[in-house]
Design a protein around this motif. Structure first.
Motif, PDB file in Angstrom:
ATOM      1  N   GLY A   1       0.390  -1.347   0.001  1.00 34.86           N
ATOM      2  CA  GLY A   1       0.058  -0.075  -0.448  1.00 34.86           C
ATOM      3  C   GLY A   1       1.158   1.300   0.018  1.00 34.86           C
ATOM      4  O   GLY A   1       0.125   2.296   0.587  1.00 34.86           O
ATOM      5  N   LEU A   2       2.216   0.990  -0.413  1.00 33.63           N
ATOM      6  CA  LEU A   2       2.765   2.397  -0.288  1.00 33.63           C
ATOM      7  C   LEU A   2       3.135   2.877  -1.946  1.00 33.63           C
ATOM      8  O   LEU A   2       3.283   2.102  -2.577  1.00 33.63           O
ATOM      9  CB  LEU A   2       4.351   2.228   0.234  1.00 33.63           C
ATOM     10  CG  LEU A   2       4.281   1.188   2.043  1.00 33.63           C
ATOM     11  CD1 LEU A   2       5.688   0.766   1.905  1.00 33.63           C
ATOM     12  CD2 LEU A   2       3.717   2.624   2.253  1.00 33.63           C
ATOM     13  N   ASP A   3       3.430   4.378  -2.618  1.00 33.94           N
ATOM     14  CA  ASP A   3       3.780   5.027  -3.141  1.00 33.94           C
ATOM     15  C   ASP A   3       5.026   4.606  -3.972  1.00 33.94           C
ATOM     16  O   ASP A   3       5.912   4.727  -3.053  1.00 33.94           O
ATOM     17  CB  ASP A   3       3.643   6.680  -2.678  1.00 33.94           C
ATOM     18  CG  ASP A   3       3.822   6.900  -4.470  1.00 33.94           C
ATOM     19  OD1 ASP A   3       4.641   6.312  -5.126  1.00 33.94           O
ATOM     20  OD2 ASP A   3       3.466   8.436  -4.485  1.00 33.94           O
ATOM     21  N   PRO A   4       6.062   3.883  -4.815  1.00 32.37           N
ATOM     22  CA  PRO A   4       6.725   3.331  -5.173  1.00 32.37           C
ATOM     23  C   PRO A   4       7.803   4.771  -5.862  1.00 32.37           C
ATOM     24  O   PRO A   4       8.772   4.750  -5.917  1.00 32.37           O
ATOM     25  CB  PRO A   4       6.537   3.011  -6.393  1.00 32.37           C
ATOM     26  CG  PRO A   4       5.169   1.905  -6.473  1.00 32.37           C
ATOM     27  CD  PRO A   4       5.112   3.008  -4.927  1.00 32.37           C
ATOM     28  N   SER A   5       7.108   6.092  -6.187  1.00 35.61           N
ATOM     29  CA  SER A   5       7.276   7.089  -6.835  1.00 35.61           C
ATOM     30  C   SER A   5       8.269   7.336  -5.440  1.00 35.61           C
ATOM     31  O   SER A   5       9.084   7.957  -5.763  1.00 35.61           O
ATOM     32  CB  SER A   5       6.922   8.229  -7.130  1.00 35.61           C
ATOM     33  OG  SER A   5       5.896   8.645  -6.807  1.00 35.61           O
ATOM     34  N   VAL A   6       8.211   7.534  -4.475  1.00 36.45           N
ATOM     35  CA  VAL A   6       9.124   8.125  -3.133  1.00 36.45           C
ATOM     36  C   VAL A   6       8.996   7.063  -1.891  1.00 36.45           C
ATOM     37  O   VAL A   6       9.988   8.135  -1.091  1.00 36.45           O
ATOM     38  CB  VAL A   6       7.594   9.614  -2.738  1.00 36.45           C
ATOM     39  CG1 VAL A   6       7.848  10.572  -3.918  1.00 36.45           C
ATOM     40  CG2 VAL A   6       6.357   8.856  -2.160  1.00 36.45           C
ATOM     41  N   GLU A   7       9.509   5.971  -2.854  1.00 37.57           N
ATOM     42  CA  GLU A   7       9.800   4.604  -1.110  1.00 37.57           C
ATOM     43  C   GLU A   7      10.481   4.352  -2.657  1.00 37.57           C
ATOM     44  O   GLU A   7       9.781   3.758  -3.209  1.00 37.57           O
ATOM     45  CB  GLU A   7       8.164   4.813  -0.103  1.00 37.57           C
ATOM     46  CG  GLU A   7       8.796   3.970   1.070  1.00 37.57           C
ATOM     47  CD  GLU A   7       7.989   4.234   1.545  1.00 37.57           C
ATOM     48  OE1 GLU A   7       8.231   3.368   3.313  1.00 37.57           O
ATOM     49  OE2 GLU A   7       6.935   4.907   2.294  1.00 37.57           O
ATOM     50  N   ALA A   8      11.796   3.365  -1.745  1.00 36.28           N
ATOM     51  CA  ALA A   8      12.097   2.127  -1.860  1.00 36.28           C
ATOM     52  C   ALA A   8      12.113   1.098  -0.987  1.00 36.28           C
ATOM     53  O   ALA A   8      11.535   0.692   0.032  1.00 36.28           O
ATOM     54  CB  ALA A   8      13.270   2.062  -2.391  1.00 36.28           C
ATOM     55  N   ALA A   9      11.827   0.082  -1.425  1.00 33.15           N
ATOM     56  CA  ALA A   9      12.278  -2.085  -0.861  1.00 33.15           C
ATOM     57  C   ALA A   9      13.371  -2.018  -1.308  1.00 33.15           C
ATOM     58  O   ALA A   9      13.476  -3.702  -2.123  1.00 33.15           O
ATOM     59  CB  ALA A   9      11.133  -1.990  -0.987  1.00 33.15           C
TER      60      ALA A   9
END
Length: 554
Positions: free
Chosen positions: A262-270
């Motif tokens: 449920g996170l935004d890939p444009s401002v968070e990395a995994a």
């Protein structure tokens, strides 16, 4: 997630929802190959290269070091049992038999929970050769963890995916470190990519790009990768001490994971996932069913959470470098080998045998580079720490990066720079002489006393790692793995009563040349000073009565 300014409340932020937005929707243009190279060179440069003359810390947009899911149900975790703080395999088996909630509570608290509270009654006091009188600021306190973090920002977030058992329902959770609880984001068996190993859990570490950007600007990109590596290192150290499996996997394609959370890939990395499992017991396996039936796929909605402030601008180097990682996504992260075979052994560390450090050692860890003393260290101690640094890392991660030792006052070892061989004993001298003064000049923070510290470890990697097929992904992964080694060294030194202080703020070019790294195609990624220290002007209390210790001399 909004990328503009946020209206603040008493918690320091407003609730955020995570839209399913990719780079195309956010307008972030990824760095191309040449721009990645320019960004890497800039972050290896001087303070003035990294920060424009008008740059300053954005104190008005300090995010919380913790993320809160306010509307999610909170599942309180049992505290780590007393016997596990200094215990090993035998004590860990006893805890694992109690069920997943019990052993997961111990693992999370030991590896990324709040480990202590540090209070500066008169503010921080730092001095330097240019300003020998300490500078006092307002009194404040810090919530500490078992790992170092630049600016005490702790950029990594911890998500837990489990098939559940009789104690814990299957689902996807976020670790709330301040409450030592799991925020339930979704129930049911985690979908592909988030599915855990049988009887274990999958831990996904994420890095919000805004977490430390307010303080470090584009340099935060490099720093966050190293910080997340120290977290990986602590999870792996805890698992090894307890005899558990902790398989580390670098993530090549992170957008599905982030969207699954449920996170935004444009401002968070995994960047990495950890599969953790204790030895098989009669309580492991699926079966969690409260609420839901424990078999349907978990679907994480875009739940609101607090803790963020302003996002980095779309044109910032951190956003564009992250977009470059998304653009080169693949099944694996390609890291070129760093061959050490055939190097001459100019010196040899003695053979040693020691057990992995305990959780208490990690919780007593200090980073007191300002207070270093020049007291010599013994070559036997260096051998013990080196063995810990080179301990195997479970998973498909390559042996990468490497460790170079700058011996300045090591009994039994001549001054100079030495590449540590893969066997943990052989040393190849790359340069002769005392490099303390050079290291001191290369530091951004001149208040650090690296001019006196007896040993400096330099984590080194391939200078052109970003030029390979994995591009920006490989650059990030190399720094993450350097963080793993730094955590191992820092905790091992703490066990022996010394301080290990990782430092990333330095210009690498002069060091690479003087230490003989540049001619080998290597570059310095991270410095770790190791030595005894004077006590600092602060008070510290551990959150666990057994986890005390550390050392120094006064």
């Amino acid at each position: 997630m909004p990328t503009g300014s946020a209206t603040r409340d008493q918690h320091g932020s407003k609730p955020r929802r995570q839209p399913d937005a990719g780079p195309a929707k956010t307008g972030v243009r990824p760095f191309d190959r040449d721009e990645v190279g320019a960004f890497v060179r800039r972050l290896r440069g001087s303070f003035d290269d990294i920060y424009p003359g008008s740059w300053q810390i954005d104190w008005q947009n300090i995010p919380s070091p913790f993320r809160w899911y306010e509307t999610a149900d909170q599942v309180d975790l049992p505290p780590m049992p007393r016997q596990l703080v200094r215990g090993g395999t035998e004590q860990a088996v006893t805890v694992a038999r109690r069920g997943q909630l019990s052993w997961l509570g111990a693992l999370l608290q030991a590896s990324y929970g709040v480990a202590g509270i540090r209070w500066y009654p008169e503010g921080t006091a730092k001095s330097s050769p240019e300003q020998p009188v300490p500078v006092h600021r307002d009194s404040h306190y810090q919530l500490r963890r078992a790992v170092p973090s630049g600016g005490v920002t702790y950029p990594a977030e911890c998500y837990v995916c489990t098939d559940g058992d009789a104690e814990l329902a299957a689902g996807v959770y976020h670790y709330n470190a301040t409450r030592h609880a799991l925020a339930r984001l979704a129930t049911g068996r985690p979908p592909a990519g988030l599915a855990p190993p049988d009887g274990g859990v999958r831990i996904v570490l994420t890095i919000p790009l805004w977490k430390n950007y307010f303080k470090y600007g584009d340099f935060s990109y490099r720093l966050a990768a190293l910080d997340s590596g120290t977290v990986v290192g602590q999870f792996a150290l805890t698992a090894r001490r307890w005899g558990w499996t902790c398989r580390v996997s670098l993530v090549g394609t992170e957008q599905p994971l982030l969207r699954g959370l449920g996170l935004d890939p444009s401002v968070e990395a995994a960047p990495v996932v950890l599969d953790v499992r204790p030895p098989a017991t009669d309580t492991t396996g699926g079966g969690g069913s409260l609420p839901g039936d424990g078999t349907r796929p978990a679907a994480v909605p875009g739940l609101p959470w607090r803790g963020a402030m302003e996002m980095p601008d779309r044109s910032s180097g951190a956003r564009r470098m992250h977009a470059a990682c998304l653009a080169v996504a693949g099944e694996t992260v390609d890291l070129p080998p760093i061959p050490l075979d055939g190097l001459p052994a100019d010196a040899q560390l003695p053979a040693v045998a020691s057990a992995p450090p305990s959780v208490a050692d990690a919780w007593a860890r200090t980073a007191l580079g300002e207070q270093y003393r020049g007291t010599p260290v013994g070559i036997g101690d260096v051998a013990t720490w080196s063995a810990e640094v080179l301990a195997p890392l479970d998973g498909s991660v390559p042996t990468h990066p490497r460790c170079l030792l700058i011996a300045r006052s090591v009994s039994g070892l001549s001054t100079g720079a030495y590449l540590l061989h893969g066997d943990g004993r052989g040393l190849t001298r790359t340069a002769e002489g005392d490099f303390g003064a050079l290291v001191q000049r290369c530091l951004f923070g001149s208040y650090m006393n690296f001019a006196q510290v007896p040993l400096i470890a330099v984590m080194v990697g391939a200078a052109d790692v970003h030029c390979g097929p994995s591009g920006a992904l490989a650059y990030r992964a190399q720094h993450l793995l350097a963080g793993v080694l730094a955590q191992r060294l820092s905790v091992a030194a703490t066990r022996d009563g010394l301080s290990g202080h990782p430092v990333l703020g330095f210009v690498s070019g002069p060091l690479d040349d003087a230490l003989g790294l540049a001619t080998r195609g290597l570059t310095s990624l991270l410095l770790v000073g190791v030595g005894r220290y004077r006590r600092a002007l602060y008070l510290e209390s551990s959150t666990h009565p057994v986890a005390t210790g550390g050392g120094g001399d006064s």
